[in-house]
Structure formats: structure tokens, C-alpha cells
Design a protein around this motif. Sequence first.
Motif, PDB file in Angstrom:
ATOM      1  N   ALA A 171       0.826  -1.204   0.000  1.00  0.00           N
ATOM      2  CA  ALA A 171       0.000   0.000   0.000  1.00  0.00           C
ATOM      3  C   ALA A 171       0.863   1.258   0.000  1.00  0.00           C
ATOM      4  CB  ALA A 171      -0.930  -0.003   1.211  1.00  0.00           C
ATOM      5  N   SER A 174       2.469   1.523  -3.475  1.00  0.00           N
ATOM      6  CA  SER A 174       1.504   1.941  -4.486  1.00  0.00           C
ATOM      7  C   SER A 174       1.206   3.431  -4.388  1.00  0.00           C
ATOM      8  CB  SER A 174       0.211   1.135  -4.331  1.00  0.00           C
ATOM      9  OG  SER A 174      -0.762   1.565  -5.253  1.00  0.00           O
ATOM     10  N   PHE A 175       1.046   3.934  -3.164  1.00  0.00           N
ATOM     11  CA  PHE A 175       0.744   5.355  -2.996  1.00  0.00           C
ATOM     12  C   PHE A 175       1.889   6.209  -3.528  1.00  0.00           C
ATOM     13  CE2 PHE A 175       0.463   9.452  -1.090  1.00  0.00           C
ATOM     14  CZ  PHE A 175      -0.888   9.698  -0.912  1.00  0.00           C
ATOM     15  N   ALA A 179       0.569   8.194  -6.668  1.00  0.00           N
ATOM     16  CA  ALA A 179      -0.186   9.333  -6.144  1.00  0.00           C
ATOM     17  C   ALA A 179      -0.116  10.535  -7.087  1.00  0.00           C
ATOM     18  CB  ALA A 179       0.324   9.721  -4.764  1.00  0.00           C
ATOM     19  N   HIS A 183      -4.680  13.061  -4.641  1.00  0.00           N
ATOM     20  CA  HIS A 183      -4.591  12.072  -3.562  1.00  0.00           C
ATOM     21  C   HIS A 183      -4.429  12.792  -2.218  1.00  0.00           C
ATOM     22  CE1 HIS A 183      -3.975   9.203  -6.807  1.00  0.00           C
ATOM     23  NE2 HIS A 183      -4.020   8.206  -5.932  1.00  0.00           N
ATOM     24  N   ASP A 187      -3.557   9.764   3.781  1.00  0.00           N
ATOM     25  CA  ASP A 187      -3.623   8.314   3.607  1.00  0.00           C
ATOM     26  C   ASP A 187      -2.231   7.700   3.773  1.00  0.00           C
ATOM     27  OD1 ASP A 187      -6.328   8.540   3.131  1.00  0.00           O
ATOM     28  OD2 ASP A 187      -6.123   8.483   0.938  1.00  0.00           O
ATOM     29  N   LEU A 188      -1.234   8.382   3.211  1.00  0.00           N
ATOM     30  CA  LEU A 188       0.139   7.901   3.367  1.00  0.00           C
ATOM     31  C   LEU A 188       0.613   8.065   4.805  1.00  0.00           C
ATOM     32  CD1 LEU A 188       2.774   6.811   2.190  1.00  0.00           C
ATOM     33  CD2 LEU A 188       3.370   9.165   1.555  1.00  0.00           C
TER      34      LEU A 188
END
Length: 208
Positions: A171, A174-175, A179, A183, A187-188
Amino acid sequence: IGIKRHACLIMLHSAVDALLAYRAETDGDPADMVDRIERIEIGVSESVFKRTSWRMEPPGTSLGSQMNLHYASAVALLDGGVYVEQFSPASLARPEIWELMERIDVVHSDEIDRLGRDRRFVTNLAIHTRGGNVDHLVGTPPQDRAFENADVVTKYRGLVDGLITSERRNAIESFVLTAAGDHDVNDLVQLLAADVEPAFAHSGEVEA
């Protein structure tokens, strides 16, 4: 800005890179490849020799092993990676690492000294096999190798594997890789803020 490719002293990287390439290019089981090696001679500059060539004795330490050319070369050949796991107490307890270290000699090379200070990390390796062959390798200084995006991902995975779950690792990866402006960076932040298991959580050894 220099980015270290491996989790060890920068002076060791030229030899590690050369041995990882040798391992990747050798056909068959890496364990069989290591068994065929009679001895390895690693020629280095005076600067590198003074700082990395001492003979480690069991049990060793995680910090000391990160600065030792015999140890880093052995785990590069055996494991195909030189990250956190390779310097853990569990790895330091592996007899096959210590056995291979006994077949590795680090020597001072006047030839490399004459190349000048900027080339002091050049490394000349001679791998002698039990069949009588000698493979000659040249490890170039880290600054000679481009650090591509794929290399950053490989190092990231090597450093965090075993410390966080694969789902969390993926995850985060991917971010960072995908991103865009829309975004939410929180979340990160949430992914990074969660607890991480210490690398040597149960060893009693203090991390450097």
C-alpha cells in the motif's frame, strides 16, 4: 545526494555489487555455486583495506558485520541481498556464513591506489573454483551506477520485509508510485504512522 544501495558501509558496495551480479549470472543452485568456490581474493585500496578487512570472530555484532568486507561478501553470495535481515543475530548465527568467510581474503592493491582518491572504491575480485578456474571481476564505485526507480523499490522492499506486513508494504509502495495531486497525503501518513516491529526485536542487541 548519494543513495546507498545496500544496508552496509559504502566501501563494501563495489564488491557486493560484483558478487551479486556473479551470483545472478551463474547457472544452477546458488548453494552449489558457493560450494564450488575454493577461495575468493578481493583487492581493495589502502583506505578500504584499513577499515573493512579485519577478521571477524564469532559471534560478531550487527554493527561490526555491516562494516566487514568478508561478511558482506559472504551474505551477498549466499542470500543474493544485503539488507537488514543479513545483519540480524539470526544471520550472524548461521555457520555457512562463517565457513564461507574463511575462504575470502581481502588484500591491499597498490594498483587501485594509483587510480586516485576518486576511484578508491574500485574492487578487483578473483574467484577461484575447485575445478581450477579463476573468474576475475571488477567492482566499480557506487557513483558509477545509476540508481534507477526499480532499484529504489528493490531496496525499499529489502529494508521493510519482515518489519511490516506485505499488505502495508504494498500500500505504501503503491501510494508513492501512483499518487497524483488529488490524492490525500493523510492516507500515506496513516500508513507510515502505524507501529513497526524493531528489526532485532528479540535479540537484546541495541540497533545503531
